[in-house]
Design a protein around this motif. Structure first.
Motif, PDB file in Angstrom:
ATOM      1  N   GLY A 183       0.766  -1.239   0.000  1.00 23.73           N
ATOM      2  CA  GLY A 183       0.000   0.000   0.000  1.00 23.73           C
ATOM      3  C   GLY A 183       0.798   1.290   0.000  1.00 23.73           C
ATOM      4  N   VAL A 184       2.064   1.242  -0.428  1.00 25.48           N
ATOM      5  CA  VAL A 184       2.858   2.464  -0.527  1.00 25.48           C
ATOM      6  C   VAL A 184       2.438   3.222  -1.784  1.00 25.48           C
ATOM      7  N   PRO A 185       2.131   4.503  -1.692  1.00 29.55           N
ATOM      8  CA  PRO A 185       1.788   5.256  -2.903  1.00 29.55           C
ATOM      9  C   PRO A 185       2.951   5.227  -3.896  1.00 29.55           C
ATOM     10  N   PRO A 186       2.704   4.985  -5.171  1.00 31.72           N
ATOM     11  CA  PRO A 186       3.810   4.902  -6.137  1.00 31.72           C
ATOM     12  C   PRO A 186       4.709   6.133  -6.160  1.00 31.72           C
ATOM     13  N   TYR A 187       4.152   7.314  -5.914  1.00 37.88           N
ATOM     14  CA  TYR A 187       4.969   8.521  -5.962  1.00 37.88           C
ATOM     15  C   TYR A 187       5.952   8.622  -4.796  1.00 37.88           C
ATOM     16  N   ARG A 188       5.883   7.684  -3.855  1.00 42.64           N
ATOM     17  CA  ARG A 188       6.843   7.623  -2.760  1.00 42.64           C
ATOM     18  C   ARG A 188       7.907   6.559  -2.999  1.00 42.64           C
ATOM     19  N   VAL A 189       7.930   5.961  -4.197  1.00 43.73           N
ATOM     20  CA  VAL A 189       8.910   4.925  -4.542  1.00 43.73           C
ATOM     21  C   VAL A 189       9.831   5.444  -5.638  1.00 43.73           C
ATOM     22  N   ILE A 190      11.130   5.287  -5.419  1.00 41.94           N
ATOM     23  CA  ILE A 190      12.154   5.692  -6.393  1.00 41.94           C
ATOM     24  C   ILE A 190      12.877   4.434  -6.855  1.00 41.94           C
ATOM     25  N   LEU A 191      12.788   4.126  -8.131  1.00 45.48           N
ATOM     26  CA  LEU A 191      13.447   2.949  -8.693  1.00 45.48           C
ATOM     27  C   LEU A 191      14.810   3.351  -9.242  1.00 45.48           C
ATOM     28  N   GLY A 192      15.861   2.742  -8.704  1.00 44.66           N
ATOM     29  CA  GLY A 192      17.217   3.103  -9.104  1.00 44.66           C
ATOM     30  C   GLY A 192      17.821   2.171 -10.136  1.00 44.66           C
ATOM     31  N   HIS A 193      18.773   2.689 -10.883  1.00 41.71           N
ATOM     32  CA  HIS A 193      19.596   1.937 -11.840  1.00 41.71           C
ATOM     33  C   HIS A 193      18.842   1.480 -13.079  1.00 41.71           C
ATOM     34  N   LEU A 194      17.824   2.207 -13.475  1.00 43.49           N
ATOM     35  CA  LEU A 194      17.096   1.817 -14.678  1.00 43.49           C
ATOM     36  C   LEU A 194      17.962   1.936 -15.932  1.00 43.49           C
ATOM     37  N   ASN A 195      19.026   2.739 -15.866  1.00 44.35           N
ATOM     38  CA  ASN A 195      19.921   2.852 -17.009  1.00 44.35           C
ATOM     39  C   ASN A 195      20.663   1.556 -17.295  1.00 44.35           C
ATOM     40  N   ARG A 196      20.742   0.663 -16.303  1.00 44.49           N
ATOM     41  CA  ARG A 196      21.497  -0.570 -16.492  1.00 44.49           C
ATOM     42  C   ARG A 196      20.699  -1.659 -17.206  1.00 44.49           C
ATOM     43  N   SER A 197      19.416  -1.446 -17.366  1.00 41.96           N
ATOM     44  CA  SER A 197      18.569  -2.372 -18.123  1.00 41.96           C
ATOM     45  C   SER A 197      17.712  -1.547 -19.068  1.00 41.96           C
ATOM     46  N   PRO A 198      18.224  -1.222 -20.240  1.00 44.08           N
ATOM     47  CA  PRO A 198      17.527  -0.279 -21.133  1.00 44.08           C
ATOM     48  C   PRO A 198      16.361  -0.926 -21.868  1.00 44.08           C
ATOM     49  N   ASP A 199      15.370  -1.346 -21.083  1.00 46.15           N
ATOM     50  CA  ASP A 199      14.174  -2.002 -21.608  1.00 46.15           C
ATOM     51  C   ASP A 199      13.057  -0.968 -21.692  1.00 46.15           C
ATOM     52  N   PRO A 200      12.739  -0.464 -22.881  1.00 48.25           N
ATOM     53  CA  PRO A 200      11.767   0.627 -22.980  1.00 48.25           C
ATOM     54  C   PRO A 200      10.372   0.248 -22.489  1.00 48.25           C
ATOM     55  N   LEU A 201       9.979  -1.025 -22.665  1.00 49.78           N
ATOM     56  CA  LEU A 201       8.658  -1.433 -22.202  1.00 49.78           C
ATOM     57  C   LEU A 201       8.598  -1.416 -20.684  1.00 49.78           C
ATOM     58  N   LEU A 202       9.624  -1.958 -20.029  1.00 49.11           N
ATOM     59  CA  LEU A 202       9.658  -1.946 -18.571  1.00 49.11           C
ATOM     60  C   LEU A 202       9.676  -0.524 -18.038  1.00 49.11           C
ATOM     61  N   HIS A 203      10.484   0.337 -18.654  1.00 48.79           N
ATOM     62  CA  HIS A 203      10.534   1.740 -18.231  1.00 48.79           C
ATOM     63  C   HIS A 203       9.145   2.372 -18.330  1.00 48.79           C
ATOM     64  N   ARG A 204       8.462   2.110 -19.413  1.00 53.50           N
ATOM     65  CA  ARG A 204       7.138   2.707 -19.623  1.00 53.50           C
ATOM     66  C   ARG A 204       6.142   2.171 -18.593  1.00 53.50           C
ATOM     67  N   GLN A 205       6.199   0.870 -18.312  1.00 49.33           N
ATOM     68  CA  GLN A 205       5.287   0.292 -17.325  1.00 49.33           C
ATOM     69  C   GLN A 205       5.539   0.876 -15.935  1.00 49.33           C
ATOM     70  N   ALA A 206       6.810   1.025 -15.574  1.00 48.72           N
ATOM     71  CA  ALA A 206       7.139   1.603 -14.272  1.00 48.72           C
ATOM     72  C   ALA A 206       6.676   3.059 -14.196  1.00 48.72           C
ATOM     73  N   ALA A 207       6.871   3.786 -15.283  1.00 48.81           N
ATOM     74  CA  ALA A 207       6.443   5.186 -15.309  1.00 48.81           C
ATOM     75  C   ALA A 207       4.931   5.294 -15.179  1.00 48.81           C
ATOM     76  N   GLU A 208       4.210   4.434 -15.870  1.00 50.19           N
ATOM     77  CA  GLU A 208       2.747   4.480 -15.824  1.00 50.19           C
ATOM     78  C   GLU A 208       2.218   4.136 -14.436  1.00 50.19           C
ATOM     79  N   ALA A 209       3.020   3.400 -13.669  1.00 48.79           N
ATOM     80  CA  ALA A 209       2.614   3.080 -12.293  1.00 48.79           C
ATOM     81  C   ALA A 209       2.648   4.306 -11.394  1.00 48.79           C
ATOM     82  N   GLY A 210       3.432   5.324 -11.783  1.00 48.07           N
ATOM     83  CA  GLY A 210       3.454   6.566 -11.027  1.00 48.07           C
ATOM     84  C   GLY A 210       4.653   6.757 -10.121  1.00 48.07           C
TER      85      GLY A 210
END
Length: 302
Positions: A183-210
């Motif tokens: 139940g943590v609001p997505p805007y309180r979660v920071i996902l680190g090291h996304l540059n190390r897995s340049p998967d555009p679909l995963l990035h988009r899904q994570a972004a859409e989560a907020g």
């Protein structure tokens, strides 16, 4: 009032300035023998170099039990004129001696809350975020234990949760646990090291989560994915997620410091910033370095 909790006290988000949203001044781990960040003089020189390059804030993600040297942070912040944010939390189990984790089996959430609200040990320095870590494409029992505790501490304090993604993987599992189960609001979660897995679909899904999307570690030149970072960030910005992007340097070993011959913290502003400006435009890069960190780390503290 919403504020970023620095080692010198709470600061309004608009006063944070140009921010390295993920780095380390002090760090030690049995996984990095002989490469510890533990020299206060070198830390001072590195902060001075970062300040000279135009930086004004550093968020240190070093968690509990990894040599944070919290008592050294306030004098460094005053001397260098750089805002510093300190972390509580726990990294992967491999970074600790087993006995140090055994002492927390009763529940690390209580420790996290105490370090966020009362201070770290006798230093009086209050943490401003909770750092946890996932595994490679999965969450092991330790990751689930620490993230569940981080969620409890978030609910008690409002603190943001910053997540080390191993080689940039496992983001959706992390969001399922933190935001879905806990139940943590997505805007309180920071996902680190996304540059190390340049998967555009995963990035988009994570972004859409907020959640917040951190591209933090460009100083690690041996990562073959680094050259894709401008394209990955541009794709997210063009999809309407520029307001959720963060940048950091993640200097984890002594040899990576600029004062020891490595790229260090100044590299983020000296080389990465102008490169990204060509891909994203200077205005957006400025917001990513200033406005976005202020919002990501600002909390209405409980």
């Amino acid at each position: 009032m919403s504020a970023v909790r620095t080692v010198l006290g709470d600061v309004r988000p608009e006063r944070l300035g140009v921010c390295d949203a993920h780095d380390h001044l002090f760090l030690r781990s049995p996984q990095l023998p002989g490469q510890e960040l533990q020299d206060a003089t070198a830390a001072r020189a590195e902060l001075d170099a970062f300040r000279a390059a135009g930086g004004s804030a550093v968020v240190q993600w070093t968690p509990y039990g990894m040599g944070r040297r919290a008592a050294d942070l306030p004098p460094l912040s005053r001397a260098c004129g750089v805002h510093l944010v300190c972390a509580t939390g726990l990294h992967q189990a491999a970074h600790y001696a087993p006995e140090s984790l055994d002492a927390l089996r009763g529940g690390p959430a209580e420790l996290f809350v105490a370090e966020l609200t009362e201070g770290i040990g006798t230093s009086g320095v209050r943490a401003g975020l909770i750092k946890v870590a996932g595994g490679f494409h999965a969450l092991d029992a330790h990751a689930r234990w620490t993230m569940t505790a981080a969620a409890e501490a978030h609910h008690a304090t409002g603190a943001p949760i910053a997540v080390h993604l191993e080689v940039g993987t496992g983001a959706l599992d992390v969001l399922d646990l933190l935001c879905g189960e806990s139940g943590v609001p997505p805007y309180r979660v920071i996902l680190g090291h996304l540059n190390r897995s340049p998967d555009p679909l995963l990035h988009r899904q994570a972004a859409e989560a907020g959640c917040w999307l951190a591209f933090d570690g460009p100083s690690r030149a041996h990562h073959a994915t680094d050259w894709r970072m401008p394209d990955a960030m541009r794709a997210l910005a063009e999809a309407g997620f520029g307001h959720r992007l963060l940048l950091g340097g993640d200097t984890v070993v002594a040899g990576a410091r600029s004062v020891d011959g490595g790229p260090g913290m100044p590299y983020l502003l000296r080389r990465v910033r102008p490169r990204l400006a060509l891909a994203l435009g200077e205005e957006l890069v400025e917001r990513v370095l200033t406005d976005n960190p202020g919002r990501a780390f600002a909390v209405d503290w409980r």
